[in-house]
Design an enzyme around this catalytic site. Structure first.
Site, PDB file in Angstrom:
ATOM      1  N   TYR A  48      38.051  43.473  40.287  1.00 40.38           N
ATOM      2  CA  TYR A  48      39.056  42.502  39.827  1.00 40.38           C
ATOM      3  C   TYR A  48      39.111  42.480  38.301  1.00 40.38           C
ATOM      4  O   TYR A  48      40.186  42.498  37.697  1.00 40.38           O
ATOM      5  CB  TYR A  48      38.678  41.125  40.386  1.00 40.38           C
ATOM      6  N   SER A  55      44.545  37.240  34.200  1.00 41.53           N
ATOM      7  CA  SER A  55      43.521  36.235  34.522  1.00 41.53           C
ATOM      8  C   SER A  55      42.669  36.030  33.268  1.00 41.53           C
ATOM      9  O   SER A  55      42.609  36.915  32.398  1.00 41.53           O
ATOM     10  CB  SER A  55      42.640  36.764  35.650  1.00 41.53           C
TER      11      SER A  55
END
Ligand code: NAD
Length: 263
Positions: A158, A145
């Site tokens: 995350y 990401s």
């Protein structure tokens, strides 16, 4: 991308939805055998499997392995190797999200995010790499990401997991550098998928804002191109990384983020 992957076999984790589904479709259309994985309604997944198989020259299988469970991950890779004869392409894509201040972050959510978003990639690579080494070919693509490169508040688990994915990617690339085995990470900005739809709905509720305001003022605030990235754009890069022109690209973290991380 006119990549021909006939004769190659792929496992794509978390491919019943969103980015993983787009990658699985692209690999199948390029001729690869594909092992789908992920959660969802069993009948809907079976329909999806048939639909993808119709557009593919290869076989399409499904494993319901839970990416939080190392024994189920090992069994999924073994099943793909048994049925297809190999796992040549491994796409670690399964992921979940949870948003809370770090001092209020539920321990169970931290553990689940680290397990699914980071440790599962270790377990799949550990299981699939010996076969890749012995055949002298492998393409490992980890879907990290933009949050593997930069942070935002309230996403501690995350962001820690995605930064960890980049560390794992680089290490595996070094360990396989003399072989025709590559390991890379793709770092997307916001891609409109069910995961992001959930975040839009949560933010709209939390701030009492309409969806379009949440999208423009919160979700895409840090993304300079001011549009969502399409699933097909990420899938196209996976195909490129699987092809011969990308054989010297390894250990890379490729931003696909409309210049988010260029700042
Ligand atoms: P999604 O929610 O649409 O899909 C996630 C997939 O993972 C689903 O198939 C789901 O069933 C599967 N999954 C979840 N938990 C699992 C488990 N324990 N075992 C097996 N499968 C499991 O999400 P998405 O947006 O397509 O995200 C896919 C990946 O891309 C994630 O790793 C995410 O972090 C990453 N990513 C997404 C975006 C985005 O904007 N959508 C941006 C950057 C990175």
């Amino acid at each position: 991308m006119n990549q021909d992957l006939a004769g190659k076999s792929a496992v794509v984790t978390g491919s019943t939805s969103g980015i993983g589904l787009g990658i699985a479709r692209a690999l199948a259309q390029a001729g690869a055998n594909v092992m789908l994985n992920g959660f969802g309604d069993a009948a809907a997944i079976e329909t999806l499997r048939h639909e993808i198989a119709r557009s593919s020259r290869g076989k399409v299988l499904y494993s319901n392995a839970d990416m939080a469970k190392p024994d189920e991950i090992a069994a999924m890779v073994a099943q793909a190797e048994n049925v297809f004869g190999a796992v040549d392409i491994l796409v670690n894509n399964a992921g979940i999200q949870f948003v809370a201040p770090v001092d209020e972050f539920p321990i169970a959510k931290w553990d689940a995010i680290l397990a699914i978003n980071l440790s599962s990639a270790f377990h799949t690579i550990r299981a699939a790499l010996p076969g890749m080494k012995s055949r002298g070919f492998g393409r490992i693509v980890n879907i990290a990401s933009a949050h593997g490169l930069v942070a935002s508040p309230f996403k501690s688990a995350y962001i820690a997991a995605k930064h960890g994915v980049l560390g794992l990617t680089k290490t595996v690339a070094l360990e396989t550098a003399t072989l025709d085995v590559t390991c890379n990470a793709i770092c997307p900005g916001y891609v409109r998928t069910p995961l992001v739809e959930g975040q839009i709905a949560e933010q709209a509720k939390a701030h009492g804002l309409p969806r379009d305001k949440v999208i423009s003022d919160i979700i895409l605030a840090a993304q300079p191109n001011k549009r969502f990235i399409e699933v097909e754009e990420v899938a196209g890069i996976v195909l490129f990384l699987c092809g011969p022109a990308a054989r010297s690209i390894t250990g890379a973290a490729l931003p696909v983020d409309g210049a988010w991380t260029a700042r």
